[in-house]
Design an enzyme around this catalytic site. Structure first.
Site, short mmCIF file in Angstrom:
data_model
loop_
_atom_site.label_atom_id
_atom_site.label_comp_id
_atom_site.label_asym_id
_atom_site.label_seq_id
_atom_site.Cartn_x
_atom_site.Cartn_y
_atom_site.Cartn_z
N GLY A 239 20.87 -28.46 -85.05
CA GLY A 239 21.86 -27.87 -84.17
C GLY A 239 23.31 -28.17 -84.45
O GLY A 239 24.19 -27.52 -83.85
N PRO A 274 18.49 -30.54 -89.40
CA PRO A 274 19.67 -29.68 -89.58
C PRO A 274 19.37 -28.52 -90.52
O PRO A 274 18.68 -28.69 -91.53
CB PRO A 274 20.69 -30.63 -90.22
CG PRO A 274 19.85 -31.59 -91.00
CD PRO A 274 18.59 -31.78 -90.19
N GLY A 275 19.86 -27.35 -90.19
CA GLY A 275 19.74 -26.19 -91.07
C GLY A 275 21.12 -25.68 -91.40
O GLY A 275 21.61 -25.79 -92.52
N ARG A 312 23.83 -11.40 -88.57
CA ARG A 312 24.48 -12.21 -87.52
C ARG A 312 25.59 -11.48 -86.75
O ARG A 312 25.63 -11.56 -85.52
CB ARG A 312 25.00 -13.53 -88.09
CG ARG A 312 23.91 -14.37 -88.78
CD ARG A 312 24.36 -15.78 -89.12
NE ARG A 312 24.51 -16.60 -87.92
CZ ARG A 312 25.63 -16.88 -87.35
NH1 ARG A 312 26.78 -16.47 -87.88
NH2 ARG A 312 25.67 -17.58 -86.25
N TYR A 316 24.56 -11.25 -82.92
CA TYR A 316 25.20 -12.24 -82.05
C TYR A 316 26.69 -11.99 -81.87
O TYR A 316 27.38 -12.80 -81.27
CB TYR A 316 25.07 -13.66 -82.63
CG TYR A 316 23.69 -14.05 -83.09
CD1 TYR A 316 22.63 -14.18 -82.20
CD2 TYR A 316 23.45 -14.33 -84.43
CE1 TYR A 316 21.38 -14.57 -82.63
CE2 TYR A 316 22.19 -14.73 -84.87
CZ TYR A 316 21.16 -14.83 -83.96
OH TYR A 316 19.93 -15.22 -84.39
N CYS A 342 22.67 3.51 -90.79
CA CYS A 342 22.92 4.55 -89.80
C CYS A 342 22.83 4.01 -88.38
O CYS A 342 21.93 4.40 -87.61
CB CYS A 342 21.94 5.69 -90.01
SG CYS A 342 22.10 6.32 -91.68
N TYR A 371 20.96 -18.52 -92.12
CA TYR A 371 20.57 -17.37 -91.31
C TYR A 371 21.20 -16.07 -91.85
O TYR A 371 21.52 -15.16 -91.11
CB TYR A 371 20.94 -17.59 -89.83
CG TYR A 371 20.39 -18.89 -89.31
CD1 TYR A 371 19.03 -19.05 -89.12
CD2 TYR A 371 21.23 -19.98 -89.05
CE1 TYR A 371 18.50 -20.26 -88.69
CE2 TYR A 371 20.70 -21.20 -88.62
CZ TYR A 371 19.34 -21.33 -88.44
OH TYR A 371 18.82 -22.52 -88.01
N1 LLP Z 1 14.86 -27.21 -85.28
C1 LLP Z 1 14.40 -26.26 -84.45
C2 LLP Z 1 13.21 -26.54 -83.66
C3 LLP Z 1 15.09 -25.04 -84.34
O1 LLP Z 1 14.64 -24.12 -83.50
C4 LLP Z 1 16.24 -24.82 -85.11
C5 LLP Z 1 16.96 -23.55 -85.05
C6 LLP Z 1 16.68 -25.84 -85.99
C7 LLP Z 1 15.96 -27.02 -86.04
C8 LLP Z 1 17.85 -25.69 -86.89
O2 LLP Z 1 19.03 -25.53 -86.16
P1 LLP Z 1 20.44 -25.57 -86.93
O3 LLP Z 1 20.63 -26.97 -87.42
O4 LLP Z 1 20.39 -24.61 -88.04
O5 LLP Z 1 21.41 -25.20 -85.89
N2 LLP Z 1 19.66 -17.18 -86.23
C9 LLP Z 1 20.60 -17.95 -85.45
C10 LLP Z 1 20.21 -19.40 -85.33
C11 LLP Z 1 18.84 -19.63 -84.76
C12 LLP Z 1 18.47 -21.07 -84.67
C13 LLP Z 1 17.07 -21.24 -84.28
N3 LLP Z 1 16.59 -22.58 -84.31
C14 LLP Z 1 21.98 -17.76 -86.03
O6 LLP Z 1 22.12 -17.02 -87.00
O7 LLP Z 1 22.95 -18.32 -85.54
#
Ligand code: LLP
Length: 418
Positions: A239, A274-275, A312, A316, A342, A371
């Site tokens: 997150g 983290p992603g 995105r 969003y 389209c 993403y």
């Molecule tokens: N762990 C879990 C259980 C999650 O559901 C998520 C993201 C992460 C880790 C990784 O979160 P991050 O570190 O990337 O914030 N498609 C959306 C984001 C969806 C996130 C879903 N869960 C976007 O493009 O902003």
């Protein structure tokens, strides 16, 4: 530090000019900086250096093998949310003992696959899932290592689609019944309780909610241990936010400090997922200007990338900085930067001050490494674009552009119907 910079008037990724990549692979394509992936992973990892921990990269952010393998080589684990993501992580060389499996709807087949692969832990999101996992573990003949994902009921103060830690969200087990759920887990013969998990949302820019959630989890660990559960791992989810435009997210060290302070006396191994922090700013989508036009007052720049490549903004309303690959000095006038799909919702930017670009010019859509490709589709029968990993003065195509044949590869026309 960003590796997407102008050098002699041309946007580069590391030492490679983006127009050179375009000349070889065509447009659109995603370019990822290996150095940025590495630096972000390392910064995050070092923030937690004082405690035992696993950085389990959230594969959903960018599951491309070349990206996940880059991180796996640095020692990253993985957070996966489907058997498909687990397959990707394993193929990319992630150590199964550093993989956690999250998600509200794991099927029995997925559970069996993960159990056989020998993953570290299942983050279980409901009591029914726990019972199902117990049955699968009996069939496979292997106890399932489990953390329960507890919904801490904390407002993460982010976009409503990506906030997950509130009671009204579908995720996790209500904190009010956490101890009962653990008691049930303790009774199941093929479940081995080893941890506790939470995740409150994505693109977090404030530490208050993180501190609240982790403190609640720390208190819960004390209670669960008193109930006789051996909680060795605390997974605090992912997150951590990034800068897309004017956000001020905390530094990874600040984030780490808040987490470490909350758990300091517990002796748990921390897991983080983290992603976006790792991949987000490490990637750009490079696209070409097809046409310019004005409808009345409105100025449009039509490009060859679209919502199927980067969803995105459409989904969003999110902001991605867009820069011409050839540097312009003027700031320009407002324009909508739109794709060929389209739908009116197919835009990458709206009312954006943008310089006068020519037909054929390249644009770089920044902060698109997370993403971006992972949410791409072939909508409007647009083959998925290429992906490139830049490494110093070299680049590697880590995914070739799809072909028309790829589009119909899995389809058949039933005989007798036509
Ligand atoms: N762990 C879990 C259980 C999650 O559901 C998520 C993201 C992460 C880790 C990784 O979160 P991050 O570190 O990337 O914030 N498609 C959306 C984001 C969806 C996130 C879903 N869960 C976007 O493009 O902003």
């Amino acid at each position: 530090m960003s590796q997407f910079n102008y050098r002699e008037g041309k946007m580069h990724c590391e030492q490679v000019a983006l127009d050179e990549i375009a000349a070889e692979v065509g447009t659109p394509f995603y370019a990822y900086s290996r150095k940025m992936l590495t630096d972000h992973y390392t910064a995050f990892d070092q923030g937690f250096a004082s405690a035992p921990h696993i950085v389990a990269y959230a594969v959903k952010a960018n599951g491309s093998l070349g990206v996940v393998a880059t991180l796996a080589r640095l020692g990253a684990g993985a957070d996966v949310v489907s058997a498909g993501e687990l397959y990707r992580a394993l193929k990319a060389g992630v150590d199964p003992q550093r993989i956690v499996y999250s998600g509200v709807g794991k099927t029995a087949e997925e559970m069996a696959y993960a159990l056989r692969a020998g993953i570290l832990m299942f983050n279980v999101e409901s009591v029914e899932e726990l019972e199902a996992l117990n049955n699968v573990a009996a069939e496979v003949g292997k106890p399932a290592p489990v953390a329960l994902r507890i919904n801490p009921d904390v407002d993460p103060k982010t976009h409503k689609y990506i906030s997950t830690g509130l009671k009204e969200n579908k995720f996790g087990i209500d904190i009010a019944i956490a101890e009962q759920a653990y008691a049930r887990a303790g009774e199941l013969p093929n479940i081995r309780v080893i941890g506790l998990d939470c995740h409150i949302g994505s693109q977090l820019t404030q530490l208050g909610p993180v501190q609240d959630a982790v403190t609640r989890m720390a208190n819960l660990i004390v209670a669960l241990r008193a109930d006789g559960h051996a909680i060795e791992f605390l997974d605090v989810g992912g997150g951590l936010g990034i800068v897309y435009s004017r956000e001020h997210p905390p530094a990874p060290t600040e984030y780490a400090q808040v987490v470490l302070d909350a758990v300091k006396d517990l002796g748990v191994t921390l897991i983080m997922e983290p992603g976006r922090f790792i991949a987000g700013n490490a990637g750009a989508l490079v696209t070409k200007v097809l046409y310019r036009k004005t409808n009345g007052e409105k100025r449009f720049i039509i490009i060859d990338a679209a919502m199927n490549d980067l969803l995105r903004p459409s989904l969003y309303d999110s902001f991605h900085e867009i820069k011409p690959v050839a540097e312009h000095s003027e700031s320009g006038s407002p324009a909508d930067i739109v794709g060929p799909i389209c739908e009116t919702g197919d835009f990458l930017a709206r009312n954006r001050e943008f310089p006068e670009v020519d037909q054929g010019e390249l644009l770089a859509v920044l902060s698109a490494g997370a993403y971006g490709f992972s949410m791409a589709s072939t909508y409007n029968a647009r083959p998925k674009c290429a992906e490139v990993l830049v490494d110093g003065d070299k680049f590697h195509v880590i995914r070739r552009r799809e072909t028309f044949e790829d589009l119909i590869e899995h389809e058949t026309i039933p005989t007798g119907v036509v």
